[in-house]
Each structure stands twice: as C-alpha cells, then as structure tokens.
Design a protein around this motif. Structure first.
Motif, PDB file in Angstrom:
ATOM      1  N   GLU A 158       0.813  -1.216   0.000  1.00 36.82           N
ATOM      2  CA  GLU A 158       0.000   0.000   0.000  1.00 36.82           C
ATOM      3  C   GLU A 158       0.848   1.269   0.000  1.00 36.82           C
ATOM      4  O   GLU A 158       0.317   2.378  -0.013  1.00 36.82           O
ATOM      5  CB  GLU A 158      -0.929  -0.003   1.218  1.00 36.82           C
ATOM      6  CG  GLU A 158      -1.931  -1.151   1.210  1.00 36.82           C
ATOM      7  CD  GLU A 158      -2.754  -1.231   2.488  1.00 36.82           C
ATOM      8  OE1 GLU A 158      -2.719  -0.282   3.288  1.00 36.82           O
ATOM      9  OE2 GLU A 158      -3.446  -2.254   2.681  1.00 36.82           O
ATOM     10  N   ARG A 159       2.154   1.110  -0.002  1.00 39.57           N
ATOM     11  CA  ARG A 159       3.012   2.281   0.185  1.00 39.57           C
ATOM     12  C   ARG A 159       3.043   3.200  -1.022  1.00 39.57           C
ATOM     13  O   ARG A 159       3.134   4.420  -0.865  1.00 39.57           O
ATOM     14  CB  ARG A 159       4.427   1.830   0.571  1.00 39.57           C
ATOM     15  CG  ARG A 159       4.446   1.215   1.952  1.00 39.57           C
ATOM     16  CD  ARG A 159       5.834   0.925   2.473  1.00 39.57           C
ATOM     17  NE  ARG A 159       5.729   0.380   3.833  1.00 39.57           N
ATOM     18  CZ  ARG A 159       6.763   0.111   4.620  1.00 39.57           C
ATOM     19  NH1 ARG A 159       7.990   0.332   4.180  1.00 39.57           N
ATOM     20  NH2 ARG A 159       6.577  -0.364   5.828  1.00 39.57           N
ATOM     21  N   SER A 160       2.963   2.658  -2.229  1.00 40.42           N
ATOM     22  CA  SER A 160       2.972   3.542  -3.401  1.00 40.42           C
ATOM     23  C   SER A 160       1.747   4.454  -3.395  1.00 40.42           C
ATOM     24  O   SER A 160       1.839   5.645  -3.720  1.00 40.42           O
ATOM     25  CB  SER A 160       3.027   2.716  -4.686  1.00 40.42           C
ATOM     26  OG  SER A 160       1.892   1.873  -4.784  1.00 40.42           O
ATOM     27  N   GLY A 161       0.595   3.908  -2.994  1.00 38.41           N
ATOM     28  CA  GLY A 161      -0.607   4.731  -2.892  1.00 38.41           C
ATOM     29  C   GLY A 161      -0.496   5.767  -1.799  1.00 38.41           C
ATOM     30  O   GLY A 161      -0.924   6.915  -1.965  1.00 38.41           O
ATOM     31  N   PHE A 162       0.105   5.384  -0.671  1.00 41.52           N
ATOM     32  CA  PHE A 162       0.265   6.316   0.432  1.00 41.52           C
ATOM     33  C   PHE A 162       1.239   7.434   0.054  1.00 41.52           C
ATOM     34  O   PHE A 162       1.028   8.602   0.400  1.00 41.52           O
ATOM     35  CB  PHE A 162       0.761   5.573   1.665  1.00 41.52           C
ATOM     36  CG  PHE A 162       0.802   6.420   2.910  1.00 41.52           C
ATOM     37  CD1 PHE A 162      -0.369   6.718   3.585  1.00 41.52           C
ATOM     38  CD2 PHE A 162       1.997   6.914   3.397  1.00 41.52           C
ATOM     39  CE1 PHE A 162      -0.339   7.505   4.739  1.00 41.52           C
ATOM     40  CE2 PHE A 162       2.029   7.689   4.544  1.00 41.52           C
ATOM     41  CZ  PHE A 162       0.862   7.982   5.213  1.00 41.52           C
ATOM     42  N   VAL A 163       2.301   7.084  -0.666  1.00 40.78           N
ATOM     43  CA  VAL A 163       3.258   8.104  -1.122  1.00 40.78           C
ATOM     44  C   VAL A 163       2.563   9.106  -2.038  1.00 40.78           C
ATOM     45  O   VAL A 163       2.802  10.315  -1.955  1.00 40.78           O
ATOM     46  CB  VAL A 163       4.453   7.440  -1.837  1.00 40.78           C
ATOM     47  CG1 VAL A 163       5.300   8.486  -2.551  1.00 40.78           C
ATOM     48  CG2 VAL A 163       5.304   6.665  -0.831  1.00 40.78           C
ATOM     49  N   LYS A 164       1.667   8.623  -2.918  1.00 40.32           N
ATOM     50  CA  LYS A 164       0.941   9.538  -3.803  1.00 40.32           C
ATOM     51  C   LYS A 164       0.037  10.478  -3.004  1.00 40.32           C
ATOM     52  O   LYS A 164      -0.021  11.687  -3.269  1.00 40.32           O
ATOM     53  CB  LYS A 164       0.105   8.754  -4.812  1.00 40.32           C
ATOM     54  CG  LYS A 164      -0.603   9.662  -5.828  1.00 40.32           C
ATOM     55  CD  LYS A 164      -1.417   8.883  -6.814  1.00 40.32           C
ATOM     56  CE  LYS A 164      -1.995   9.808  -7.895  1.00 40.32           C
ATOM     57  NZ  LYS A 164      -2.728  10.963  -7.337  1.00 40.32           N
ATOM     58  N   ILE A 165      -0.671   9.935  -2.005  1.00 42.74           N
ATOM     59  CA  ILE A 165      -1.510  10.780  -1.152  1.00 42.74           C
ATOM     60  C   ILE A 165      -0.662  11.839  -0.462  1.00 42.74           C
ATOM     61  O   ILE A 165      -1.018  13.020  -0.397  1.00 42.74           O
ATOM     62  CB  ILE A 165      -2.253   9.932  -0.108  1.00 42.74           C
ATOM     63  CG1 ILE A 165      -3.319   9.056  -0.783  1.00 42.74           C
ATOM     64  CG2 ILE A 165      -2.914  10.822   0.953  1.00 42.74           C
ATOM     65  CD1 ILE A 165      -3.977   8.076   0.154  1.00 42.74           C
ATOM     66  N   SER A 166       0.487  11.416   0.057  1.00 41.31           N
ATOM     67  CA  SER A 166       1.382  12.344   0.754  1.00 41.31           C
ATOM     68  C   SER A 166       1.838  13.454  -0.185  1.00 41.31           C
ATOM     69  O   SER A 166       1.862  14.633   0.182  1.00 41.31           O
ATOM     70  CB  SER A 166       2.603  11.594   1.296  1.00 41.31           C
ATOM     71  OG  SER A 166       2.209  10.546   2.150  1.00 41.31           O
ATOM     72  N   LYS A 167       2.207  13.067  -1.399  1.00 46.26           N
ATOM     73  CA  LYS A 167       2.669  14.049  -2.377  1.00 46.26           C
ATOM     74  C   LYS A 167       1.557  15.021  -2.742  1.00 46.26           C
ATOM     75  O   LYS A 167       1.760  16.233  -2.787  1.00 46.26           O
ATOM     76  CB  LYS A 167       3.181  13.329  -3.631  1.00 46.26           C
ATOM     77  CG  LYS A 167       3.580  14.250  -4.758  1.00 46.26           C
ATOM     78  CD  LYS A 167       3.986  13.450  -5.981  1.00 46.26           C
ATOM     79  CE  LYS A 167       4.265  14.366  -7.161  1.00 46.26           C
ATOM     80  NZ  LYS A 167       4.619  13.612  -8.384  1.00 46.26           N
ATOM     81  N   ASP A 168       0.353  14.498  -2.993  1.00 44.01           N
ATOM     82  CA  ASP A 168      -0.750  15.339  -3.452  1.00 44.01           C
ATOM     83  C   ASP A 168      -1.193  16.360  -2.410  1.00 44.01           C
ATOM     84  O   ASP A 168      -1.594  17.472  -2.752  1.00 44.01           O
ATOM     85  CB  ASP A 168      -1.945  14.466  -3.848  1.00 44.01           C
ATOM     86  CG  ASP A 168      -1.697  13.677  -5.123  1.00 44.01           C
ATOM     87  OD1 ASP A 168      -0.694  13.958  -5.807  1.00 44.01           O
ATOM     88  OD2 ASP A 168      -2.484  12.761  -5.408  1.00 44.01           O
ATOM     89  N   ARG A 169      -1.121  16.001  -1.132  1.00 49.44           N
ATOM     90  CA  ARG A 169      -1.612  16.926  -0.117  1.00 49.44           C
ATOM     91  C   ARG A 169      -0.718  18.148   0.013  1.00 49.44           C
ATOM     92  O   ARG A 169      -1.143  19.189   0.509  1.00 49.44           O
ATOM     93  CB  ARG A 169      -1.771  16.229   1.241  1.00 49.44           C
ATOM     94  CG  ARG A 169      -0.468  15.885   1.919  1.00 49.44           C
ATOM     95  CD  ARG A 169      -0.719  15.205   3.244  1.00 49.44           C
ATOM     96  NE  ARG A 169      -1.386  16.103   4.164  1.00 49.44           N
ATOM     97  CZ  ARG A 169      -2.039  15.715   5.251  1.00 49.44           C
ATOM     98  NH1 ARG A 169      -2.121  14.442   5.538  1.00 49.44           N
ATOM     99  NH2 ARG A 169      -2.596  16.594   6.050  1.00 49.44           N
ATOM    100  N   PHE A 170       0.549  18.027  -0.422  1.00 50.61           N
ATOM    101  CA  PHE A 170       1.458  19.162  -0.363  1.00 50.61           C
ATOM    102  C   PHE A 170       1.703  19.784  -1.732  1.00 50.61           C
ATOM    103  O   PHE A 170       2.551  20.655  -1.876  1.00 50.61           O
ATOM    104  CB  PHE A 170       2.797  18.733   0.254  1.00 50.61           C
ATOM    105  CG  PHE A 170       2.655  18.252   1.673  1.00 50.61           C
ATOM    106  CD1 PHE A 170       2.353  19.136   2.698  1.00 50.61           C
ATOM    107  CD2 PHE A 170       2.778  16.910   1.985  1.00 50.61           C
ATOM    108  CE1 PHE A 170       2.202  18.697   4.000  1.00 50.61           C
ATOM    109  CE2 PHE A 170       2.641  16.457   3.289  1.00 50.61           C
ATOM    110  CZ  PHE A 170       2.346  17.353   4.300  1.00 50.61           C
ATOM    111  N   ASP A 171       0.953  19.325  -2.734  1.00 53.85           N
ATOM    112  CA  ASP A 171       1.070  19.896  -4.074  1.00 53.85           C
ATOM    113  C   ASP A 171      -0.007  20.959  -4.245  1.00 53.85           C
ATOM    114  O   ASP A 171      -1.154  20.654  -4.568  1.00 53.85           O
ATOM    115  CB  ASP A 171       0.907  18.787  -5.126  1.00 53.85           C
ATOM    116  CG  ASP A 171       1.025  19.325  -6.542  1.00 53.85           C
ATOM    117  OD1 ASP A 171       1.374  20.520  -6.700  1.00 53.85           O
ATOM    118  OD2 ASP A 171       0.764  18.569  -7.493  1.00 53.85           O
ATOM    119  N   PHE A 172       0.366  22.219  -4.055  1.00 50.91           N
ATOM    120  CA  PHE A 172      -0.608  23.305  -4.098  1.00 50.91           C
ATOM    121  C   PHE A 172      -0.804  23.855  -5.505  1.00 50.91           C
ATOM    122  O   PHE A 172      -1.600  24.769  -5.708  1.00 50.91           O
ATOM    123  CB  PHE A 172      -0.170  24.424  -3.148  1.00 50.91           C
ATOM    124  CG  PHE A 172       0.016  23.946  -1.734  1.00 50.91           C
ATOM    125  CD1 PHE A 172      -1.061  23.486  -0.996  1.00 50.91           C
ATOM    126  CD2 PHE A 172       1.276  23.919  -1.158  1.00 50.91           C
ATOM    127  CE1 PHE A 172      -0.899  23.023   0.298  1.00 50.91           C
ATOM    128  CE2 PHE A 172       1.443  23.467   0.147  1.00 50.91           C
ATOM    129  CZ  PHE A 172       0.359  23.018   0.871  1.00 50.91           C
TER     130      PHE A 172
END
Length: 391
Positions: A158-172
């Motif tokens: 599940e880590r690739s999906g979690f990394v994407k979520i992490s990236k998206d939340r800080f992509d303004f």
C-alpha cells in the motif's frame, strides 16, 4: 516602519535568506502588529529570546485553535499535537514520546539506509552526464513518505498509494480543492488503517500504540496523531533534503568533508536546520488573557505568530555571522520549535538527513546542479520546486 507595511514578510525569502524587511522588523519592532484582511490584528515576534519566551509559555499562550475560533459541531477539528493544550496535549504526547527515543529509532536506521540506497539506484538508472534528473522528485520527495510508512507500519503493497496521497496533499499547484481532497483521502486511509491495526496490530508505531494504549485511544484520535506525524515529517523533511543538497553542491568543500570525515555530517545537518529554517512560523499562539509583550498590549484571543526564520538569524543571539553557515556552531536552533510543542519527530528527521546526505554525496561524488532551481514563493514551509542535477 508602520503597522500593516509587510503583512506577508514572514513568508518571504530571497534564495536561502529571509528578506531584509524581516531583519528590519526584528531590529526595530520586537512585537510587530499586522492587519490580516478579514481578521483581527496579528502580532509578529521575530527575536530569538522573544520567540523562545512565547513558545515556552503555555500558561499565557494557547495552541487550541479549534477552541479559540469556536469550531461548530459540523466543522473539522484540525487535530494533531500542535493544536492542543495541556492536559490533552500532555496525555497524547506521552503515548508518542517513547517511540521517538534514539533507542527505538535505531531499529529504523537500517530500513532508512536501504530506502535511500534504493532511491539512489533509481536515480543512477535514470540519469547521466547529459540526462539531468530532478532530485526533488526522485530523492527529496519520496524518502520522507517512505520513512513515515515504515514508522507507522503501512503495508508494503500500500506504500505507493500512500506516497501519492502524501505528495498530493502538499502539491498546491493543483489548487486548494485538490490539496483538501488529498488531506481528506489521507485521513480516510489512516482511519481505515488504524481499524485494521486494532484487529491485528503490526510492528509499526500504530500497532505498538494499540498494543500498549488501545483502550485509551479511539480510532479517530490515533488517525489524527498519525496524520500529524505525516504533516510534520513529510513536507519539512522533503524541503530540507532538497535545500540542504543544493547548498552542499554549491559548497563543494563542505560536501567533500561530509563524504570523507566521520561525524562532520552531524554538524552540517544541525547548522543547515538553523540556516534554512524551512518551517517559517511556528503553530499560531493565542493570548489566553489580556497581556503585554514588550509594552505592546495584546487582547485575549488575539493571535501571535513566532517567526522561526527571524529568530534563527538573530545576530543578538547567534553573533554577527548569523547569516552564514558555520558547522559546529554552539547554539541550539529553533527549527523544531521550543517548549512543550517542540517537534516530537526531530530525532527521526535528523537521522534521515544524516543518512541521506552522506549516501547521496558518496554515490555521486561529481554531482552538480544542472539547471535553474525555482524556489517556492510565500510558503509556510520553504523549499524548491525542482532540483535538476547531473554527474
């Protein structure tokens, strides 16, 4: 200098440095009132001693954002330790503190080393002399997410999906709606992960907390604590890895010592933390009652912002070379805050940077910047947007 003149000065930089206006405010106005559109007066504090005093005084200043602004029942509590006061802050922090001792964190060290090496393998496969690689995207961005995954106990699949979520939340760049959706997605995932961990606790922090304190923590609170660790440990570490690497590449004599001299990376990391101060202001503080700060009256409920950038460059505390990097400087910095709300994940972030900088410079001794490096503008967490490199 008058009130309202620089309402955003605390978020502005020129390269690595705070803008000159912030230094003038620090010299002339220990407590600088600013009118924020649609809000009450906000007071900016910039000097080392004053910032330490405000951050260390939870008797006169509150972090309880939800309580002060009076969130309704249908509004989301921001959660996290940074927005809570004692005794609730004390109760929640005591659960996390044992997990961030160096003894506990050393069990993560081999995994962090492996994750860094895997990232370097991917970079080496992509780039070459005439094929620049974006080190921000391939190195600084994924490593903190993967470290948080390892810390929390996110399953490998599940880590690739979690990394994407992490990236998206800080992509303004995609707009506030997309960032807000990513925050909601992260909380939804973490709440579901906590529920699974409660049924079958794993070896990560979530599993350990549930084994030791499962009866004292409900799923929502634990998910909020996990989200706070993600928020505090992702964007900040990403920015530090990118900015620190940029500075080292611009100062090859220090890069060589990091590669070759045992222990030198420790001094470099601490001084880079002070010098860069990527978190530009601390969590907002609210006056609990009417009070005075440097003779300036502040009313109950009014907001005080502590400029960590200004404090960490204050020549009154650090000397006239405060705007220079001096590895080994014998001064405690405020990059992680101060007092009871000092960043609980500081030891993990320091370990992450020590491992990553040295491994990167050893793998690529001829690494160089290979293009323009755009910096963020008006950022609470300062950093770069890209870091093109070649070797």
């Amino acid at each position: 200098m008058s009130e309202n003149e620089f309402p955003l000065v605390q978020f502005m930089r020129e390269g690595f440095d705070p803008v000159d206006e912030l230094g003038r405010i620090r010299a002339e106005h220990p407590v600088f009132p600013m009118e924020i559109p649609g809000s009450q007066t906000v007071y900016l504090v910039t000097r080392w001693e004053d910032v330490r005093a405000v951050l260390g005084d939870h008797e006169r200043f509150s972090n309880d954002f939800a309580g002060v602004i009076g969130l309704g029942s249908n509004q989301e509590d921001p959660g996290g330790l940074g927005f809570r006061d004692p005794p609730e802050h004390t109760r929640l922090r005591k659960f996390l503190t044992p997990e961030f001792t160096m003894r506990r964190l050393r069990r993560l060290e081999p995994r962090i080393e492996a994750m860094v090496e895997e990232a370097l393998d991917r970079i080496e496969a992509k780039g070459a002399e005439n094929m620049p690689v974006d080190l921000f995207e391939e190195f600084a961005l994924p490593i903190p997410s993967l470290v948080v995954c390892e810390l929390l106990g996110v399953p490998y699949e599940e880590r690739s999906g979690f990394v994407k979520i992490s990236k998206d939340r800080f992509d303004f760049t995609a707009g506030p709606e997309a960032s807000l959706q990513a925050i909601n997605d992260a909380m939804a995932y973490l709440t579901e992960l906590v529920a699974r961990e409660r049924q079958n606790p794993g070896e990560g922090l979530l599993g350990q907390l549930l084994r030791d304190h499962g009866d004292e923590l409900d799923d929502r609170t634990l998910a909020s604590m996990a989200d706070g660790l993600l928020t505090g440990g992702h964007d900040t570490s990403t920015s530090m890895l990118a900015l620190g690497t940029l500075w080292l590449l611009q100062n090859p004599e220090h890069a060589a010592k990091v590669r070759e001299v045992d222990g030198y990376v420790n001094d470099v990391v601490e001084e880079l933390l002070r010098y860069m101060t990527v978190v530009q202001v601390a969590f907002p503080r609210f006056a609990r009652d009417d009070l005075e700060l440097h003779g300036v009256p502040i009313k109950k409920g009014e907001l005080v912002l502590c400029s960590l950038t200004g404090a960490n460059r204050d020549p009154a505390a650090l000397g006239e070379d405060a705007d220079e990097i001096r590895p080994g400087r014998d001064v405690s910095h405020l990059a992680f805050g101060h007092g009871i709300h000092r960043c609980i994940g500081a030891p993990l972030a320091q370990m992450e940077m020590r491992i990553a900088f040295r491994a990167l410079l050893r793998r690529f001794p001829t690494l160089r910047v290979a293009g323009e490096v755009p910096f963020r503008e008006l950022a609470i967490v300062y950093g770069v947007k890209e870091l093109p490199v070649a070797w």
